[in-house]
Design an enzyme around this catalytic site. Structure first.
Site, PDB file in Angstrom:
ATOM      1  N   LEU A  19       0.566  -1.208  -0.112  1.00 25.96           N
ATOM      2  CA  LEU A  19       0.202  -0.161  -0.044  1.00 25.96           C
ATOM      3  C   LEU A  19       0.846   1.229   0.238  1.00 25.96           C
ATOM      4  O   LEU A  19       0.392   2.217  -0.526  1.00 25.96           O
ATOM      5  CB  LEU A  19      -0.950   0.213   1.213  1.00 25.96           C
ATOM      6  CG  LEU A  19      -1.809  -1.219   1.395  1.00 25.96           C
ATOM      7  CD1 LEU A  19      -2.471  -0.928   2.792  1.00 25.96           C
ATOM      8  CD2 LEU A  19      -3.025  -1.147   0.249  1.00 25.96           C
ATOM      9  N   GLY A  20       2.174   1.089   0.520  1.00 27.15           N
ATOM     10  CA  GLY A  20       2.985   2.362   0.424  1.00 27.15           C
ATOM     11  C   GLY A  20       4.497   1.873   0.924  1.00 27.15           C
ATOM     12  O   GLY A  20       4.469   0.717   1.655  1.00 27.15           O
ATOM     13  N   LYS A  21       5.118   2.740   0.923  1.00 30.33           N
ATOM     14  CA  LYS A  21       6.597   2.396   0.920  1.00 30.33           C
ATOM     15  C   LYS A  21       7.289   3.649   1.849  1.00 30.33           C
ATOM     16  O   LYS A  21       7.257   4.778   0.969  1.00 30.33           O
ATOM     17  CB  LYS A  21       7.252   1.950  -0.174  1.00 30.33           C
ATOM     18  CG  LYS A  21       8.399   1.022   0.217  1.00 30.33           C
ATOM     19  CD  LYS A  21       9.096   0.626  -1.060  1.00 30.33           C
ATOM     20  CE  LYS A  21      10.450  -0.555  -0.747  1.00 30.33           C
ATOM     21  NZ  LYS A  21      10.465  -1.233  -1.953  1.00 30.33           N
ATOM     22  N   GLY A  22       7.966   3.271   2.524  1.00 30.47           N
ATOM     23  CA  GLY A  22       8.813   4.521   3.346  1.00 30.47           C
ATOM     24  C   GLY A  22      10.307   3.983   3.140  1.00 30.47           C
ATOM     25  O   GLY A  22      10.507   3.103   2.360  1.00 30.47           O
ATOM     26  N   ALA A  23      11.205   4.820   3.598  1.00 29.62           N
ATOM     27  CA  ALA A  23      12.629   4.732   3.502  1.00 29.62           C
ATOM     28  C   ALA A  23      12.949   3.543   4.040  1.00 29.62           C
ATOM     29  O   ALA A  23      13.835   2.675   3.704  1.00 29.62           O
ATOM     30  CB  ALA A  23      13.655   5.689   3.631  1.00 29.62           C
ATOM     31  N   PHE A  24      12.482   3.143   5.122  1.00 26.07           N
ATOM     32  CA  PHE A  24      12.751   1.788   6.096  1.00 26.07           C
ATOM     33  C   PHE A  24      11.472   1.189   6.549  1.00 26.07           C
ATOM     34  O   PHE A  24      11.941   0.344   7.352  1.00 26.07           O
ATOM     35  CB  PHE A  24      13.319   2.558   7.410  1.00 26.07           C
ATOM     36  CG  PHE A  24      14.368   3.882   7.118  1.00 26.07           C
ATOM     37  CD1 PHE A  24      15.287   3.945   6.510  1.00 26.07           C
ATOM     38  CD2 PHE A  24      13.539   5.108   7.408  1.00 26.07           C
ATOM     39  CE1 PHE A  24      16.235   5.121   6.078  1.00 26.07           C
ATOM     40  CE2 PHE A  24      14.369   6.233   7.291  1.00 26.07           C
ATOM     41  CZ  PHE A  24      15.790   6.431   6.721  1.00 26.07           C
ATOM     42  N   SER A  25      10.580   1.405   5.732  1.00 27.73           N
ATOM     43  CA  SER A  25       9.371   0.358   6.113  1.00 27.73           C
ATOM     44  C   SER A  25       8.426   0.101   5.075  1.00 27.73           C
ATOM     45  O   SER A  25       8.658   0.852   3.984  1.00 27.73           O
ATOM     46  CB  SER A  25       8.618   0.885   7.512  1.00 27.73           C
ATOM     47  OG  SER A  25       7.919   2.008   7.074  1.00 27.73           O
ATOM     48  N   VAL A  27       4.127  -0.760   4.039  1.00 21.35           N
ATOM     49  CA  VAL A  27       2.892  -1.049   4.517  1.00 21.35           C
ATOM     50  C   VAL A  27       2.060  -1.755   3.507  1.00 21.35           C
ATOM     51  O   VAL A  27       2.260  -1.664   2.153  1.00 21.35           O
ATOM     52  CB  VAL A  27       2.096   0.197   4.586  1.00 21.35           C
ATOM     53  CG1 VAL A  27       0.655  -0.100   5.045  1.00 21.35           C
ATOM     54  CG2 VAL A  27       2.841   1.445   5.736  1.00 21.35           C
ATOM     55  N   ASP A 135       4.070  16.020  13.787  1.00 20.59           N
ATOM     56  CA  ASP A 135       4.364  15.975  12.393  1.00 20.59           C
ATOM     57  C   ASP A 135       2.966  15.698  11.577  1.00 20.59           C
ATOM     58  O   ASP A 135       2.840  15.087  10.662  1.00 20.59           O
ATOM     59  CB  ASP A 135       5.059  14.651  12.080  1.00 20.59           C
ATOM     60  CG  ASP A 135       5.706  14.871  10.924  1.00 20.59           C
ATOM     61  OD1 ASP A 135       5.941  16.005  10.223  1.00 20.59           O
ATOM     62  OD2 ASP A 135       6.267  13.653  10.211  1.00 20.59           O
TER      63      ASP A 135
END
EC number: 2.7.11.17
Length: 478
Positions: A19-25, A27, A135
């Site tokens: 569903l989504g992607k961060g730099a370190f995780s 989803v 944030d």
């Protein structure tokens, strides 16, 4: 002794598309097999985490478990397995609030009022539970579903902190550049009001489609924010009601103690009497501007995710030039979260509190001194003739009989400070203190002492728990 490895996530849940992607995780959608219930799983690769990162992960899970509100993405489970940690959240399918707005055929001031009301309800719940989000930004405002009128959901508590009541303290430089408050930029103590400042920035964007503070150069952006340098230019602001502008002004108040609270904002006429106060005129210009704003956010977010994906979770082992390694340095980081709690910043914080302590000593200010010392503080110092002194009574004598009577100027210099950070909450500083003063005859003198002080942070406040001062007993240094 055999280690029992947890496999509960693998056994109970089935993973599906990303569903989504961060730099370190990452989803991914998941289903709890026995219940057939859908969730979103945030999967963190724990092999890459430092001890500090593990603490942050535990903090995020602890905070998310506290928060139960219809306008906050709910955490249902937190599971640690070999090499990975899984945070199981509500599956929110409506996408970002700001993306939904630009797809609407009709969007008015009243709609903006309803959006910010839901955001404020979420913030109020956080604050009532002793949580500061730190944030708030468009990327963290989601919609529960694609249905019309779906609830706004506040997400991503990765930078959230726990505070006691209205406590203000320095919790580190964290947030997203365009939404940072003046007090964070000044590195002043801060607390719940930082979230209201970010709400003010969000509300401004909701009404005209562009932010109140903007500059490609991050230093100039920060100068704008610290000065509170925003306005309501024509023609786009001419059609916005005075009440909406008034609420923005109350949120974007530089002094955090005078800034409106979440509870007060929810009682503001522009929100509480929306049907009669907020304009219902369609704002096409806002929608058009918001489309450009969204496009710019997405582009910059993609650039930075690519840059960060090559780094270690802590950003400490990239091998690059450390000076240019942090997101903080990039002019492209206006909508990207930063948490500048690196070693250099934390060491500067220890030097700063040590200087404040010495200033209190030089001024004979026992009240300020006691606030910076643990009541059970221990000390070795020449005046105690080799004995370990405990508590503050021994030191009180010098304040009452020497420092308070000294009206002559004193100048103190800290030389060669060396700081050892011992986890998040403790630090040791060793240095040479040079004290220049006038003796009883008015002749300038210089005294030197070698000092080691151990600091411990409780409830966001640094206090001395032990110090050791070498050298001969002297008239002034203490």
């Amino acid at each position: 002794m055999a280690t029992i490895t947890c496999t509960r996530f693998t056994e109970e849940y089935q993973l599906f598309e990303e569903l989504g992607k961060g730099a370190f995780s990452v989803v991914r959608r998941c289903v709890k097999v026995l219940a057939g219930q859908e969730y979103a799983a945030k999967i963190i690769n724990t092999k890459k985490l430092s001890a500090r990162d593990h603490q942050k992960l535990e903090r995020e899970a602890r905070i998310c478990r506290l928060l139960k509100h219809p306008n906050i993405v709910r955490l249902h489970d937190s599971i640690s397995e070999e090499g990975h940690h899984y945070l199981i959240f509500d599956l929110v399918t409506g996408g970002e609030l700001f993306e939904d707005i630009v797809a609407r055929e009709y969007y008015s001031e009243a709609d903006a009022s309803h959006c910010i009301q839901q955001i404020l309800e979420a913030v109020l719940h956080c604050h009532q539970m002793g949580v500061v989000h730190r944030d708030l930004k468009p990327e963290n405002l989601l919609l529960a579903s694609k249905l019309k009128g779906a609830a706004v959901k506040l997400a991503d508590f990765g930078l959230a902190i726990e505070v006691e009541g209205e406590q203000q303290a320095w919790f580190g430089f964290a947030g997203t550049p365009g939404y940072l408050s003046p007090e964070v930029l000044r590195k002043d103590p801060y607390g719940k009001p930082v979230d209201l400042w970010a709400c003010g920035v969000i509300l401004y964007i909701l009404l005209v489609g562009y932010p109140p503070f903007w500059d490609e150069d991050q230093h100039r952006l920060y100068q704008q924010i610290k000065a509170g340098a925003y306005d309501f230019p024509s023609p786009e602001w001419d059609t916005v009601t005075p009440e909406a502008k008034d609420l923005i002004n109350k949120m974007l108040t530089i002094n955090p103690s005078k800034r409106i609270t979440a509870a007060e904002a929810l009682k503001h006429p522009w929100i509480s009497h929306r049907s009669t106060v907020a304009s219902c005129m369609h704002r096409q210009e806002t929608v058009d501007c918001l489309k450009k704003f969204n496009a710019r956010r997405k582009l910059k977010g993609a650039i930075l995710t690519t840059m960060l994906a090559t780094r270690n979770f802590s950003g400490g082992k990239s091998g690059g030039n450390k000076k240019n390694d942090g997101v903080k340095e990039s002019s492209e980081s206006t909508n990207t979260t930063i948490e500048d709690e690196d070693t250099k910043v934390r060491k500067q914080e220890i030097i700063k509190v040590t200087e404040q302590l010495i200033e209190a000593i030089s001024n004979g200010d026992f009240e300020s001194y006691t606030k910076m010392c643990d009541p059970g503080m221990t000390a070795f110092e020449p005046e105690a003739l080799g004995n370990l002194v405990e508590g503050l009574d021994f030191h009180r004598f010098y304040f009452e009989n020497l420092w308070s009577r000294n009206s002559k100027p004193v100048h103190t210099t800290i030389l060669n400070p060396h700081i050892h950070l011992m986890g998040d909450e403790s630090a040791c500083i060793a240095y040479i203190r040079i004290t220049q003063y006038l003796d009883a005859g008015g002749i300038p003198r210089t005294a030197q002492s070698e000092e080691t002080r151990v600091w411990h942070r409780r409830d966001g406040k640094w206090q001395i728990v032990h110090f050791h001062r070498s050298g001969a007993p002297s008239v002034l240094p203490h």
